[in-house]
Design a protein around this motif. Sequence first.
Motif, PDB file in Angstrom:
ATOM      1  N   CYS B 230      42.099  39.055  51.296  1.00  0.00           N
ATOM      2  CA  CYS B 230      42.896  38.210  50.850  1.00  0.00           C
ATOM      3  C   CYS B 230      42.182  37.025  50.111  1.00  0.00           C
ATOM      4  O   CYS B 230      41.396  36.311  50.914  1.00  0.00           O
ATOM      5  N   ASP B 231      41.691  36.836  48.867  1.00  0.00           N
ATOM      6  CA  ASP B 231      40.931  35.850  48.217  1.00  0.00           C
ATOM      7  C   ASP B 231      41.571  34.536  48.372  1.00  0.00           C
ATOM      8  O   ASP B 231      40.932  33.615  48.339  1.00  0.00           O
ATOM      9  N   LEU B 251      44.320  39.577  45.885  1.00  0.00           N
ATOM     10  CA  LEU B 251      43.706  40.578  46.876  1.00  0.00           C
ATOM     11  C   LEU B 251      42.594  41.380  46.198  1.00  0.00           C
ATOM     12  O   LEU B 251      42.514  41.805  44.955  1.00  0.00           O
ATOM     13  N   SER B 252      41.812  41.924  46.962  1.00  0.00           N
ATOM     14  CA  SER B 252      40.578  42.725  46.785  1.00  0.00           C
ATOM     15  C   SER B 252      40.584  44.020  47.618  1.00  0.00           C
ATOM     16  O   SER B 252      40.829  43.929  48.604  1.00  0.00           O
ATOM     17  N   VAL B 260      36.570  47.611  44.693  1.00  0.00           N
ATOM     18  CA  VAL B 260      36.980  48.558  43.594  1.00  0.00           C
ATOM     19  C   VAL B 260      38.046  48.019  42.765  1.00  0.00           C
ATOM     20  O   VAL B 260      38.489  48.792  41.663  1.00  0.00           O
ATOM     21  N   LEU B 261      38.862  47.141  43.348  1.00  0.00           N
ATOM     22  CA  LEU B 261      40.004  46.639  42.623  1.00  0.00           C
ATOM     23  C   LEU B 261      40.444  45.448  42.903  1.00  0.00           C
ATOM     24  O   LEU B 261      40.372  45.104  44.169  1.00  0.00           O
ATOM     25  N   GLN B 262      40.899  44.571  42.077  1.00  0.00           N
ATOM     26  CA  GLN B 262      41.453  43.153  42.335  1.00  0.00           C
ATOM     27  C   GLN B 262      42.653  43.047  41.442  1.00  0.00           C
ATOM     28  O   GLN B 262      42.780  43.421  40.367  1.00  0.00           O
ATOM     29  N   LYS B 263      43.883  42.285  42.114  1.00  0.00           N
ATOM     30  CA  LYS B 263      44.686  42.067  41.326  1.00  0.00           C
ATOM     31  C   LYS B 263      45.371  40.792  42.242  1.00  0.00           C
ATOM     32  O   LYS B 263      45.572  40.674  43.394  1.00  0.00           O
ATOM     33  N   ALA B 264      46.082  39.950  41.279  1.00  0.00           N
ATOM     34  CA  ALA B 264      46.827  39.053  41.776  1.00  0.00           C
ATOM     35  C   ALA B 264      48.602  39.516  41.855  1.00  0.00           C
ATOM     36  O   ALA B 264      49.068  39.883  40.990  1.00  0.00           O
TER      37      ALA B 264
END
Lengths: 361, 481
Positions: B230-231, B251-252, B260-264
């Motif tokens: 959790c960024d 999140l990463s 490999v993937l980042q998304k809010a």
Amino acid sequence: MDSSFFFGLSTMAYILAMIVYITYLAFKKSQIGITATIVTIAGFISQTLAIVLRWKEFSDLSGMGFLRSAPLTNLYESLVFFVWCLILGYLIIEFKFKNRSFGAFITPVAGLALAFIDLSGMSKEIQPLVPALQSNWLLAHVIMSFIAYAAFALSFSTGIMYLILTTEKRTEIPYIFWATTFGIFIVILAAMAVDFLTFKVMVKPEEFIKSYMFKASFLNPSAIAKILSWLSMVAIIFITWRYGSVLKAIIEKFNITPDMLDEITYKSIAIGFPIFTLGGLIFGAIWADQAWGVYWSWDPKETWSLITWFIYAFYLHGRMMRGWRGKKVAIVSVIGFTAVIFTYLGVNLLLSGLHAYGELD
Amino acid sequence: MEENKKKTFADKIWDFFASIRLAIILFALIALTSIIGTILEQRHDPAKNIQILSKFFGESLAPSIYNISEKLGFMDMYHSWWFVGLLILFSINIVICSLERLPKIWKTIKEPVKSLSEEQLKKFILNREIILKGKPDKVKDTVTNAIKRTGFSYIEVKEDNGYQFISQKGNYSRLGVYLAHFSILIILIGAIIGIFWGFNGHLNLPEGSVSDAAFSDKGEIIPLGFNIRCDNFDVEFYGRSDMPKEYKSWLSIIKNGNVVLQKAITVNSPLKYEGITFYQANYGLISERLEKGIFLFRIISPDGEAQSIELRLGDAFKIAGTNMSGRIVDFSPALKIDHKGQAFTYADLMNNPAVLIEFSESGKHKYSGWILKRYPETWQLSEGPRVEFTDYWGVEFTGLQVRKDPGVWVVYLGCITISIGLFIAFFMSHRKLWVNIVADKNNNTRVIIGATSNKNRAAFEKKIDRLASLIKKEQGGKIDG
Ligand code: HEM
């Protein structure tokens, strides 16, 4: 002119239409009938305008984009939409069956529902949406559910009228069934009216039902009031049962045959059922899946939708059984709509669940 | 009677499961028993349900009724053996009922429509008769063109005194009901796949933390096969109110040391990776970290230069372009000022984060003031610089619902097919149309139309009227019937 102006206009139009439709029943003059239809259409147009305006007001206020701002977020707005669907459905039937007698039954429901919203001081405020409710699936879910509910409401009234018309003896079970159901509906409406008069509460309907409903009558702290309420309930049901033939005589004036009522009941359910399946159950499940990660969790609201669905499946299959066509399935259609009301109001307000507009905690 | 006697036991069982009577009994049973589960709280602690039961049965009876219902599985009834049993009976019912009827339906769909005599056509509720001038061979084209223009294709049969044109449409719509029934099985299969090969877990992830597992409701550890971090987490409110507008977690996904993937993610927009979905479920403050978080500021000097800094409680900082400095002396996650002007914390969530900063100029204490994240007007200092409070990081956790359900696509497939099936079942119909043209004594032709529809006859009747008027219009004939 804002949305409430047009809401007021449509309320008045529906109440006026009710008077004209009843006059039409009495005199059977076609000009009166046409006037009634025109007044209803005028009310419908003004209600449509009101909904669109409110939609725009909400969209301007919340800044959430047009689609997200559909005015379907609380009890008030959904009741208004329900009335809108009901009138639309009625107008379609009037044109298809070329029979206006129904109007005298449907417009009072619409006019009184809108007036009731006004009298009850239901919260009409435009409220912003909590995160879980910001979903297009939810929007589709709510819209389609209400269209289906309106179709089921029609089948309910035609179902009851069918029973009233086809029962003869007061000892027949279908007769006892409709008299009791009719009586209970009157009792509940009357008890709520007494609540309003007693408390003169100006609160949200949610609060009203949770904290005030029936407090003046059945749940009154005074034992005398309680006993009186139950006695009047028994009395009202008894009167409906005893003088049911009066109702029958009125409906017989309408020129509607039981076959026609049976067909309208079936047609409404045949339209409501697939819409309810797709919008009510499937879109609801997709929304829950997106918001909570479970498409089905057996929470009370979902379960009651499923119960409603099973009752209407019972109706559809019951019609195919020998000996069930007619009165028996008409009873099922009446029970079906009772389940709809419970799904819509009872679960949110009496039982609470995930759906009690589950804010995150 | 004779036939009944010959029925074997297996036949009787088959008939039992092929009956609609069983179906409506099951509808009623499932609907009625389901009600109980909406009244009693499912998978809840006993005290609550005993309390509910005592409302119905009184204090003294409630505990024993609780025990009985507990034994019967009512406290988790949708997973109890008997409810699952009802669902199984229901599935068998659908399968056998369909198997029993499908062959006949299939024959109705496939077999060509038989040609019928004039008497038979006249027995249909939908029938019309038109007289046209001229012999059948002459009016044939008029009639067939009208049939085509009404939207039907036809088969031509030569008869003694003329022709018969046979059409049908929507014969496959008879399968709609079966598609709907079959879809119920698909949905149940999808649900079973989810139960056996999926999981449902939860993960509370503090800002800045990494996890390689989630936790089931029973507290078991579920390995994910990758790491999730959790960024950041943030709540956005409507205007100045405490009504939340959006919960957002950045999140990463980290696999083999690489992001490999980042998304809010937000409430209606989850993150999905390797079949596992992370939903925004809840959030909270970690009280033991409350004083240890990192304050993120953007300081804008009087000449417009911006600088981002990270500080902790007690840290001091300089404001470029001035000889001012500040020191963080206090913090509140949800600041409110009471009517006496006293600051206090009104919630245990970060509803209104605020820092108290003590400002000095050239080493001399000047004043202190609250700077609030949600109130930009508190950022501006009278001397010119701005102190923008962008976040207090590292003290909140995001609550994620973690779920894997390989069956969900099967369920959705079933949802799509049931919708299609129901719409076909209710809004389409199998229509058959016969048009006979027969020479009569006066060198005229009688056109006899007969038609049937398994649903919605009224709509079909309109079509037939159109057909009749099309035929009539060509020749000015007259319609009877
Ligand atoms: C909840 C589950 C079910 C749903 C949603 C459902 C839906 C439907 C619908 C919409 C129809 C068409 C009714 C009409 O046109 O008026 C139908 C017909 C039928 N259903 Fe079901 N059904 C269900 C379960 C069952 C079960 C368990 C049986 C087992 C006996 C069954 C047997 C039949 C039969 C025999 C027909 C008549 C088919 C025909 O007309 O050829 N259904 N069903």
